[in-house]
Scaffold this active site. Sequence first.
Site, short mmCIF file in Angstrom:
data_model
loop_
_atom_site.label_atom_id
_atom_site.label_comp_id
_atom_site.label_asym_id
_atom_site.label_seq_id
_atom_site.Cartn_x
_atom_site.Cartn_y
_atom_site.Cartn_z
N ASN A 78 25.86 10.31 -3.43
CA ASN A 78 24.44 10.10 -3.15
C ASN A 78 23.85 11.21 -3.89
O ASN A 78 24.58 12.16 -4.60
CB ASN A 78 24.26 10.38 -1.54
N GLU A 101 24.86 14.87 -3.23
CA GLU A 101 26.28 15.46 -3.56
C GLU A 101 26.27 15.30 -5.17
O GLU A 101 26.94 16.27 -5.94
CB GLU A 101 27.21 14.30 -3.42
N ASP A 122 29.42 3.78 3.15
CA ASP A 122 30.43 2.88 3.41
C ASP A 122 30.23 1.47 3.08
O ASP A 122 31.08 0.82 2.13
CB ASP A 122 31.11 2.93 4.86
#
Length: 328
Positions: A205, A208, A275
């Site tokens: 993301n 990150e 996910d």
Amino acid sequence: MPGKNLQQYVDRFGVSRVLVLGDVMLDEYVWGAVSRISPEAPVPVVAVRSESLRVGGAGNVATNIAALGGRVEIVGVVGTDAAAARLTDEMERAGVKANGLVTDGSRPTTIKSRVVAGSQHVVRFDRESDAPLTRAVRERVIQQIRERLPEADVLLISDYAKGVVGASLVREVLALAARLKKPVTVDPKVQHVTLFRGATVIAPNHHEAAAAARILVRDEADFLRVGQRLLARLKARAVLITRGEQGMSLFEVGRAVTHIPTFAREVYDVTGAGDTVMAVLTLALAAGAPMRDAAVLANYGAGVVVGKRGTATVNRGELVRAIRDGKA
């Protein structure tokens, strides 16, 4: 927008085979309502209405793949406790082959417990160990990968920093995937990003990505530097950065960056959205989609799942409807 007929790839999900490696866990939810503050401390009192358990972490990636019609096996580590048995049962029931899970009596099966009052996430508490795997357990995990990867179309690594993903394991697994010419998709944690050098596509993301690139993002120019730096540093074919309400940005070797706007109609809960992105992205690549089409499909999947409460999955029908609505 890339891809004139995205549904053709979704139609191939049923013959796509994915091997998932990563940190499996149970997501426990306590649902209730708050009407008063505790007299014992300044905290809300939650009147419990219901409780539920769902597959989380790398297991949620795998159940998303199964819900989309893909054929999926998972390799990870669980304890020898009741939670391990429940987690295995839930995954098998969802259509995930879980006989690649390795047991380790020295650590608990990871459980994340969330208390939700109405639409408010009140608190989360975790029962886990993030200690590195012992050499013996790591070798058992690698053996499971050796046995299953030759039959898979793509390897997906889902890293939640709970001990399964480490330098020596990743090094051996990536080398095996390279020898077998298997694409590798990765959902990384910041502290492990550099371990995945040479993977096919890495999908952090935006928080990150900025941390991994060590760039303070103040504007769009800074963000573009983040993507280009990671692409060069990681020697990946692509870096896909998820950006919340701003959608996604795809950085590919030798191509201009592709910005994909969000397709979410309503954002209810972002739990597990990453996910779903990984599940759809990986299945699309396994089905033969070009990287840009795979990223667009992943964005549609994320747009569906954030409209659901708690850790959730997206099925093939929902994804097809989202594609059609997005084109309208």
